[in-house]
Design an enzyme around this catalytic site. Structure first.
Site, PDB file in Angstrom:
ATOM      1  N   LYS A  79       0.841  -1.195   0.000  1.00  0.00           N
ATOM      2  CA  LYS A  79       0.000   0.000   0.000  1.00  0.00           C
ATOM      3  C   LYS A  79       0.877   1.247   0.000  1.00  0.00           C
ATOM      4  O   LYS A  79       1.858   1.322   0.759  1.00  0.00           O
ATOM      5  CB  LYS A  79      -0.906  -0.034   1.235  1.00  0.00           C
ATOM      6  CG  LYS A  79      -1.917   1.108   1.331  1.00  0.00           C
ATOM      7  CD  LYS A  79      -2.811   0.904   2.550  1.00  0.00           C
ATOM      8  CE  LYS A  79      -3.875   1.973   2.693  1.00  0.00           C
ATOM      9  NZ  LYS A  79      -4.761   1.710   3.847  1.00  0.00           N
ATOM     10  N   SER A 155      -9.560   1.721   3.081  1.00  0.00           N
ATOM     11  CA  SER A 155      -8.697   2.507   2.225  1.00  0.00           C
ATOM     12  C   SER A 155      -7.671   1.681   1.449  1.00  0.00           C
ATOM     13  O   SER A 155      -7.016   2.204   0.547  1.00  0.00           O
ATOM     14  CB  SER A 155      -7.959   3.545   3.080  1.00  0.00           C
ATOM     15  OG  SER A 155      -7.118   2.914   4.048  1.00  0.00           O
ATOM     16  N   SER A 179     -10.016  -0.834   7.131  1.00  0.00           N
ATOM     17  CA  SER A 179      -9.453  -0.564   5.816  1.00  0.00           C
ATOM     18  C   SER A 179      -8.758  -1.731   5.131  1.00  0.00           C
ATOM     19  O   SER A 179      -8.383  -1.618   3.963  1.00  0.00           O
ATOM     20  CB  SER A 179      -8.487   0.624   5.896  1.00  0.00           C
ATOM     21  OG  SER A 179      -9.199   1.818   6.080  1.00  0.00           O
TER      22      SER A 179
END
Length: 463
Positions: A79, A155, A179
């Site tokens: 990420k 996210s 997330s």
């Protein structure tokens, strides 16, 4: 190269590399071509690592010499809120201009590389991890591989998309109020929010230091357990996690959490009830569990996350507010509404929620419930229908996930079905602090008895 290779389990792929049946260099070449073909539509990757081919050639040498760690040659994405030495870190924002320079790896990335993983690149996310859709105002939306017009969740949306579409074997995400689990459920993959603090958050751009967790995402519980042990940096957890995958159903106590079954879409509720029935058939004890203290935990998470996000972003909001996307900037500016009294009361609720979880895990080993109350909305939609009412996506998608962050207990999202429109459904298993082994035991039993986790999105023609 056959696309099925990109969906192999991590340990299966590593075994093929060890037997010289798969070449890391050829694998990376084929994977790079696949990313080039599919990423324009999916928008999972924001950057590919510098020196990717060199890393693959080094893995090739290690394989020839019959050396290398448990992840030798295995392609992993990260990420883009976690520092890596071979790609800039943007946090999905223009907050840092073109991104933080690639000077070093975060400890969690160091551990993956030490085990032989090839870090493919940095994947898309909701800006500064402050959202649940990964409709990124700077870099565009990460698209759900099951339906390009639907959100991927957030996210850590890019991580889930990359795994689901066969653009990596596993990914590293972060989870503050769901997330990792939200995108895992949206995209039909497996994701773990571990116990708070077990995996280092050092060199990860923070959202909320009290609630942030780093965790793995993969195709299966086996993949996630493999990555978790390595990412923890603790040899004892590596052995314990892999050992748990062989656990038996006898004696395992599953509690169906009423809080996590409240106001679910009927199709989602049926799928999770069917998962409970599967655990019964396997020989687990399944009971209904009510935890009234979880009411109000979501609000506590809002206050804690908002206040801590405001504290981190305040200097940037003063100096360069134009670098944020309008929606995220507005959310951050609203975060200043909370008072010190609000924050203290939220912390008091945090203690009560943690105690309630401790109590219930004296009665059951794992809780079972929903991840999402509704299916992923269309890209651009801000609401979903929950219990017959239009509800904001953020509120809807964090409701069933934020109590686990507040308490710091581990939670595992696994696929458990599909809706009539073909979108995946996820459920989550929750255990007491430090008991990821129970999640892996239960999750592996469930995935051995079902095939939801092995179903793949339609292969695009471009591939």
């Amino acid at each position: 190269m056959d696309s099925s290779l990109f969906y192999l389990g991590i340990r299966e792929l590593r075994a093929l590399i060890a037997r010289r049946k798969v070449s890391p260099a050829e694998l990376v070449t084929a994977l790079s071509a696949r990313i080039a073909a599919l990423n324009p539509d999916l928008n999972a990757y924001l950057a590919i690592s510098d020196g990717l081919e060199d890393a693959a050639r080094e893995a090739e040498k290690q394989a020839r010499a019959r050396r290398g760690g448990a992840l030798l040659g295995v392609p992993i994405s990260v990420k883009d809120i976690i520092l890596t030495r071979d790609a800039r870190t943007t946090a999905g924002s223009r907050l840092f201009g073109e991104g933080l320079p690639p000077t070093r790896d975060a400890p969690v990335v160091q551990r993956l590389r030490k085990a032989g993983a090839i870090i493919v690149g940095k994947v898309n996310l909701h800006e500064v991890a402050y959202g649940v859709t990964t409709v990124n105002e700077h870099f565009g939306a990460a698209r759900n591989p099951w339906a390009f017009d639907r959100v991927s969740g957030g996210s850590s949306g890019g991580s889930a998309v990359a795994v689901a579409a066969g653009l990596c074997s596993g990914s590293v995400g972060t989870d503050t109020r769901g997330s990792i689990r939200i995108p895992a459920a949206c995209c039909g993959v497996t994701g773990l929010k571990p116990t708070y603090g077990v995996i280092s958050t050092e060199d990860v751009v923070p959202l909320s230091h009290s609630l942030d967790h780093v965790g793995p995402m993969g195709h299966s519980v086996d993949d996630v357990a493999t990555l978790f042990g390595i990412m923890s940096g603790k040899a004892s957890l590596i052995a314990k996690s892999l050992g748990a995958l062989k656990g038996k159903a006898k004696g395992l106590r599953i509690g169906v959490s009423s809080y996590h079954m409240r106001d679910l879409d009927p199709e989602i509720e049926r799928a999770i009830r069917a998962a409970a029935d599967t655990f019964r058939r396997l020989g687990c004890t399944v009971t209904e569990v009510d935890i009234p203290e979880l009411d109000g935990a979501q609000h506590a998470s809002v206050v804690i996350c908002s206040a801590e996000a405001a504290a981190y972003h305040e200097p940037h909001l003063r100096a360069t507010p134009q670098r944020y996307g309008p929606a995220v900037r507005e959310r951050l500016e609203k975060s200043f509404q909370w008072t010190g009294v609000d924050y203290v009361r939220a912390e008091q609720k945090q203690v009560a929620v943690a105690e309630a979880f401790r109590h219930v895990f004296g009665e059951v080993d794992c809780l079972l419930g929903g991840v999402l109350p509704a299916f992923p909305p269309l890209v651009g939609d801000d609401t979903v229908t929950v219990g017959g009412r239009e509800t904001g996506v953020v509120d809807a998608f964090t409701r069933l996930n934020s109590p686990q962050n507040v308490a710091g207990v581990p939670a595992l999202a696994i696929p458990c079905g599909f809706g009539a429109t073909g979108l995946p459904i996820g459920c989550q298993l929750i255990a007491g602090g430090g008991r990821e082994d129970l999640l892996f035991r239960a999750g592996a039993l469930y995935q051995a008895a079902t095939d939801w986790h092995s179903r793949r999105p339609p292969e695009p023609k471009a591939a």
